[in-house]
Design a protein around this motif. Structure first.
Motif, PDB file in Angstrom:
ATOM      1  N   PHE A 332      19.393 -54.754 -11.865  1.00 11.84           N
ATOM      2  CA  PHE A 332      19.742 -54.830 -13.287  1.00 11.84           C
ATOM      3  C   PHE A 332      19.031 -53.677 -13.993  1.00 11.84           C
ATOM      4  CE2 PHE A 332      21.072 -58.178 -16.491  1.00 11.84           C
ATOM      5  CZ  PHE A 332      21.052 -57.315 -17.574  1.00 11.84           C
ATOM      6  N   MET A 333      19.781 -52.659 -14.430  1.00 12.24           N
ATOM      7  CA  MET A 333      19.183 -51.453 -15.016  1.00 12.24           C
ATOM      8  C   MET A 333      19.351 -51.446 -16.532  1.00 12.24           C
ATOM      9  SD  MET A 333      19.563 -47.452 -13.894  1.00 12.24           S
ATOM     10  CE  MET A 333      21.272 -47.211 -14.381  1.00 12.24           C
ATOM     11  N   SER A 334      18.226 -51.254 -17.256  1.00 10.22           N
ATOM     12  CA  SER A 334      18.206 -51.172 -18.718  1.00 10.22           C
ATOM     13  C   SER A 334      17.657 -49.815 -19.143  1.00 10.22           C
ATOM     14  CB  SER A 334      17.333 -52.289 -19.296  1.00 10.22           C
ATOM     15  OG  SER A 334      17.829 -53.563 -18.935  1.00 10.22           O
ATOM     16  N   PRO A 335      17.974 -49.366 -20.370  1.00  3.43           N
ATOM     17  CA  PRO A 335      17.557 -48.012 -20.778  1.00  3.43           C
ATOM     18  C   PRO A 335      16.080 -47.871 -21.129  1.00  3.43           C
ATOM     19  CG  PRO A 335      18.824 -49.076 -22.526  1.00  3.43           C
ATOM     20  CD  PRO A 335      18.902 -49.974 -21.338  1.00  3.43           C
ATOM     21  N   THR A 336      15.371 -48.978 -21.427  1.00  6.18           N
ATOM     22  CA  THR A 336      13.954 -48.878 -21.775  1.00  6.18           C
ATOM     23  C   THR A 336      13.160 -49.945 -21.036  1.00  6.18           C
ATOM     24  OG1 THR A 336      14.048 -50.429 -23.640  1.00  6.18           O
ATOM     25  CG2 THR A 336      14.596 -48.122 -24.109  1.00  6.18           C
ATOM     26  N   GLU A 337      11.843 -49.728 -20.964  1.00  9.74           N
ATOM     27  CA  GLU A 337      10.975 -50.691 -20.291  1.00  9.74           C
ATOM     28  C   GLU A 337      10.954 -52.026 -21.024  1.00  9.74           C
ATOM     29  OE1 GLU A 337       7.079 -49.454 -19.302  1.00  9.74           O
ATOM     30  OE2 GLU A 337       7.715 -47.740 -18.083  1.00  9.74           O
ATOM     31  N   VAL A 338      10.950 -51.990 -22.354  1.00  4.54           N
ATOM     32  CA  VAL A 338      10.935 -53.234 -23.128  1.00  4.54           C
ATOM     33  C   VAL A 338      12.162 -54.069 -22.810  1.00  4.54           C
ATOM     34  CG1 VAL A 338      11.072 -54.191 -25.453  1.00  4.54           C
ATOM     35  CG2 VAL A 338       9.498 -52.324 -24.976  1.00  4.54           C
ATOM     36  N   ARG A 399      17.579 -54.172   0.883  1.00 13.54           N
ATOM     37  CA  ARG A 399      18.029 -54.689   2.185  1.00 13.54           C
ATOM     38  C   ARG A 399      19.527 -54.956   2.161  1.00 13.54           C
ATOM     39  NH1 ARG A 399      18.881 -59.596   4.784  1.00 13.54           N
ATOM     40  NH2 ARG A 399      18.421 -59.546   7.022  1.00 13.54           N
ATOM     41  N   ASN A 400      20.010 -55.501   1.013  1.00 12.98           N
ATOM     42  CA  ASN A 400      21.424 -55.862   0.966  1.00 12.98           C
ATOM     43  C   ASN A 400      21.900 -55.894  -0.490  1.00 12.98           C
ATOM     44  OD1 ASN A 400      23.909 -56.538   1.990  1.00 12.98           O
ATOM     45  ND2 ASN A 400      23.454 -58.716   2.226  1.00 12.98           N
ATOM     46  N   LEU A 401      21.941 -54.721  -1.122  1.00 14.63           N
ATOM     47  CA  LEU A 401      22.354 -54.637  -2.526  1.00 14.63           C
ATOM     48  C   LEU A 401      23.855 -54.890  -2.641  1.00 14.63           C
ATOM     49  CD1 LEU A 401      21.616 -53.955  -5.482  1.00 14.63           C
ATOM     50  CD2 LEU A 401      22.088 -51.549  -4.943  1.00 14.63           C
ATOM     51  N   GLY A 402      24.210 -55.904  -3.406  1.00 19.33           N
ATOM     52  CA  GLY A 402      25.625 -56.235  -3.553  1.00 19.33           C
ATOM     53  C   GLY A 402      26.150 -56.101  -4.961  1.00 19.33           C
ATOM     54  N   LEU A 403      25.246 -56.102  -5.966  1.00 16.56           N
ATOM     55  CA  LEU A 403      25.677 -56.072  -7.366  1.00 16.56           C
ATOM     56  C   LEU A 403      24.736 -55.181  -8.170  1.00 16.56           C
ATOM     57  CD1 LEU A 403      27.403 -57.138  -9.777  1.00 16.56           C
ATOM     58  CD2 LEU A 403      25.793 -59.068  -9.915  1.00 16.56           C
ATOM     59  N   VAL A 404      25.323 -54.276  -8.950  1.00 16.68           N
ATOM     60  CA  VAL A 404      24.577 -53.435  -9.886  1.00 16.68           C
ATOM     61  C   VAL A 404      25.029 -53.801 -11.295  1.00 16.68           C
ATOM     62  CG1 VAL A 404      24.196 -51.083 -10.715  1.00 16.68           C
ATOM     63  CG2 VAL A 404      24.302 -51.532  -8.260  1.00 16.68           C
ATOM     64  N   ILE A 405      24.072 -54.127 -12.157  1.00 14.03           N
ATOM     65  CA  ILE A 405      24.372 -54.429 -13.557  1.00 14.03           C
ATOM     66  C   ILE A 405      23.691 -53.363 -14.413  1.00 14.03           C
ATOM     67  CG2 ILE A 405      24.186 -56.117 -15.428  1.00 14.03           C
ATOM     68  CD1 ILE A 405      23.879 -58.294 -13.287  1.00 14.03           C
ATOM     69  N   VAL A 406      24.450 -52.726 -15.287  1.00 14.37           N
ATOM     70  CA  VAL A 406      23.915 -51.666 -16.150  1.00 14.37           C
ATOM     71  C   VAL A 406      24.036 -52.128 -17.598  1.00 14.37           C
ATOM     72  CG1 VAL A 406      24.054 -49.250 -16.836  1.00 14.37           C
ATOM     73  CG2 VAL A 406      24.619 -49.907 -14.492  1.00 14.37           C
ATOM     74  N   ASP A 407      22.888 -52.335 -18.252  1.00 16.00           N
ATOM     75  CA  ASP A 407      22.870 -52.790 -19.642  1.00 16.00           C
ATOM     76  C   ASP A 407      22.916 -51.584 -20.575  1.00 16.00           C
ATOM     77  OD1 ASP A 407      22.788 -54.551 -21.742  1.00 16.00           O
ATOM     78  OD2 ASP A 407      20.623 -54.854 -21.678  1.00 16.00           O
ATOM     79  N   GLU A 408      23.618 -51.763 -21.708  1.00  9.10           N
ATOM     80  CA  GLU A 408      23.796 -50.663 -22.663  1.00  9.10           C
ATOM     81  C   GLU A 408      24.247 -49.411 -21.926  1.00  9.10           C
ATOM     82  OE1 GLU A 408      23.939 -51.114 -25.756  1.00  9.10           O
ATOM     83  OE2 GLU A 408      23.248 -53.163 -25.631  1.00  9.10           O
TER      84      GLU A 408
END
Length: 702
Positions: A332-338, A399-408
């Motif tokens: 789950f990737m977000s643009p800022t640490e907060v 090991r087994n990445l199946g889903l990438v979620i990108v916020d904003e």
């Protein structure tokens, strides 16, 4: 036709019929070393084709009217008359005046700061002259100030019957740009095939591609209907090029193998039973679409679009549960640490009771903590990880990445998404945006994605009361914030600028003033601060160490502080509607009444008044986006310009929305019948794609 046989660029394998169009601007007569950079700056490129794409903004009717009496105030006119008088200026600020007469009426020509001797040479008394320009009224008389054209009909060339008018830059006149454009028309091949649907071209009475360009740059007659038809034709060509790129991306993606991630109904039932509320119908519909995509063997590429507070995080958590229950990991990737830590806390609260491991990975992690997380991702013991761009660093493996979620997602480039997707073999990808946009613009921007829309708000969401207040009542607003803080509430105060000496509505200045006035801990965050400083200031506010946060628009997205009940936006008249709505979305996240104060500097202009009134009237982000679109056009209303998303050269999204729909269907039909574009129509489509899709960042099937 002027054919220039230049060796092809082997990297692009460009069709030889297009070689001439991609010649440099200095191949045109009159474009030398000094003028070349000026012309490049104007047309946004360095080729003849870039010049041809710099279309005229309008045509001006330069046909000579029968009499001066026929001239209409407020319109451009070309008039003929005999020089009746010359009046020298009576002061330095007054103009030289020449009076023409044709038997039906008088026309005064005004010239400021002109050379009197030159004017008398141009306008001898008793001689006939033809002038062309805007006719205005001054003290009851017709007046033309600094005519565009001055001609001696006895020996000079008359103005063109119709003149294309171009956007200009310093160092270039309209006449020169037009002359270069007419030269450039000779570079268009005569044997270009028809790439548009012939029945559509016939039904719309469109000219062919070359004729459309030729008539726009070198019109033979003043025909506004023809002007619009030519613009429409070229706008459709651009829409077809872009939509075919989207269609090819989707077709390419459909061929790739991706792991099937089946839904686990029992696990999802446990997740939903633990919620203190019932999800909305829109959330269920969106997850049903996502669930089916993830269960397929083609990689999901779906956009989840929802207004502020519509519940995107819950839907993404449901998708993460589907992945985890099938043995796959989620990034789950977000643009800022907060934001990354906020998403971690939410995911951890929802997924940990189900037995799944959730971790946060940001640049702030200490070496030992980071090493443990990296090991957990590599051996599969961590099911979900929330982080920033640090997720796609080389040291991070799954090991087994199946889903990438990108916020904003609009804050990340395509390259960023591709790096994270590259951590596995075609993982499913869900990108999310809290910025509602008009459906027309959504298709133009996200044409290679499937889109799910959350258009309902969860039950019990407290509406935010929005008020427009003149800044003459600033002290009252400060007093109200002080009372709210004493009640245990928190507040945001947003300023348009960081720090400008001659403007008091700045973040730095307002922060200092509020510290003195309220005598409470006041935080400050703005774009000039280092990322760690910004994150620390936001975290202090979120944890309650500071009670009031003064900020620029860096807090526009994602900061979740339920205790914040007041949002003050200073100089609100200068913000766009969509941005004001996003800022307002930072409050009203708890169970207390919340307020958004739009602090403006009177008097308000008509557009600013309409903008603030729309925000007061509705909290519907999609309605607000439509209103913003009508007020401003696409522009950079969504922060999308950085990704090349709205960089159409011809197509106007506000005027040509129906062309996008037609082009989408046409492109999908062509690609489905001829996925390799090997047939005649497919080959023609390759040409228009080469001409009219962005060269820096074309749509991708990442």
């Amino acid at each position: 036709m002027c054919t220039r046989l230049r060796p092809p660029n082997l990297a692009t394998m460009r069709d030889e019929r297009l070689f001439s169009l991609f010649e440099g601007l200095d191949s045109l007569n009159g474009v030398g070393p000094k003028l070349k950079p000026v012309l490049e700056r104007l047309v946004g490129g360095d080729t003849v084709w870039d010049l041809l794409l710099h279309l005229p903004e309008r045509w001006v009717d330069r046909r000579v009217k029968d009499s001066i009496d026929d001239a209409v105030i407020g319109e451009v006119a070309t008039l003929r008359g005999e020089v009746h008088a010359y009046n020298a200026p009576y002061s330095e600020r007054s103009p030289h005046k020449i009076v023409l007469f044709d038997g039906t009426g008088f026309l005064t020509l005004a010239f400021f700061r002109a050379d009197g001797r030159w004017l008398q040479g141009q306008f001898p008394i008793g001689k006939e002259r033809v002038v062309s320009g805007m006719v205005e009224e001054f003290q009851g008389e017709r007046q033309m100030t600094h005519p565009d054209h001055i001609v001696d009909p006895a020996k000079g060339q008359m103005p063109p019957p119709v003149e294309p008018i171009y956007g200009l830059t310093a160092g270039l006149t309209n006449k020169r740009v037009h002359g270069f454009a007419v030269q450039a028309l000779d570079y268009i091949a005569d044997d270009l095939p028809e790439w548009a649907d012939t029945e559509l071209v016939k039904a719309r009475s469109w000219p062919d591609f070359k004729t459309a360009l030729t008539r726009l740059h070198a019109p033979l007659e003043y025909d506004l209907e023809l002007f619009e038809l030519c613009r429409q034709r070229l706008a459709y060509d651009e829409a077809l090029a872009r939509e075919s790129a989207f269609a090819l991306a989707r077709a390419s993606r459909a061929k790739r193998a991706s792991p099937s991630v089946p839904v686990n109904s029992e696990t999802h039932a446990k997740l939903l039973q633990a919620l203190p509320y019932k999800p909305t119908g829109a959330q269920f519909r969106a997850f049903d679409q996502i669930s089916k995509d993830m269960a397929s063997t083609s990689p999901m590429r779906r956009m989840l679009q929802g207004d502020v507070g519509a519940g995107k995080t819950l839907v993404s958590a449901m998708a993460a549960v589907q992945a985890a229950s099938a043995g796959f990991q989620t990034a789950f990737m977000s643009p800022t640490e907060v934001l990354a830590r906020q998403q971690f806390e939410t995911m951890d609260r929802l997924l940990s009771p189900l037995g799944y491991s959730v971790a946060a990975l940001t640049g702030r992690d200490k070496a030992r903590t980071r090493e443990g997380i990296l090991m957990g991702l590599a051996d599969g013991s961590i099911d979900v990880v929330s982080g920033t761009q640090s997720l796609f660093q080389q040291s991070v493996s799954f090991r087994n990445l199946g889903l990438v979620i990108v916020d904003e997602q609009h804050r990340f480039g395509v390259a960023d998404r591709m790096k994270l997707a590259g951590k596995a073999l075609s993982p499913h990808m869900l990108v999310m945006s809290a910025t509602p946009i008009p459906r027309t613009l959504a298709q133009a921007v996200h044409g290679d994605l499937d889109v799910s829309i959350l258009d309902e708000k969860p039950a019990g969401r407290v509406p935010v009361e929005t008020r427009a207040v003149p800044d003459t009542r600033l002290d009252e607003v400060v007093g109200a914030i002080g009372r709210a803080i004493r009640r245990g509430e928190r507040a945001f105060w947003v300023c348009p600028k960081v720090d400008i000496d001659d403007d008091d509505s700045t973040a730095v200045g307002r922060h200092a003033a509020l510290c003195d006035q309220l005598n409470v801990p006041v935080g400050l965050v703005h774009g000039r601060m280092k990322p760690a400083e910004k994150d620390a200031a936001l975290e202090d506010f979120r944890l309650g160490h500071t009670k009031l946060l003064v900020a620029t628009t860096v807090i526009e997205v994602g900061v979740d502080v339920p205790e914040a009940t007041i949002m003050v936006i200073e100089r609100a008249e200068g913000f766009g509607l969509a941005q004001l709505h996003q800022l307002r979305g930072r409050v009203g996240r708890g169970d207390r009444p919340s307020f958004c104060i739009l602090l403006y500097r009177p008097p308000l202009g008509e557009t600013a008044h309409e903008r603030l009134d729309t925000l007061r009237r509705t909290e519907d982000g999609f309605e607000i986006a439509e209103a913003d679109f009508k007020l401003r056009g696409p522009g950079d209303m969504l922060g999308l310009k950085q990704a090349g998303a709205t960089d159409y050269r011809i197509l106007d999204l506000a005027r040509h929305s129906t062309l996008l729909e037609i082009a989408k269907k046409d492109a999908e039909s062509i690609v489905s019948k001829d996925p390799e574009l090997a047939g005649p129509r497919g080959g023609a489509l390759r040409l228009v794609r080469e001409l009219l899709t962005p060269r820096l960042q074309a749509p991708t099937s990442d």
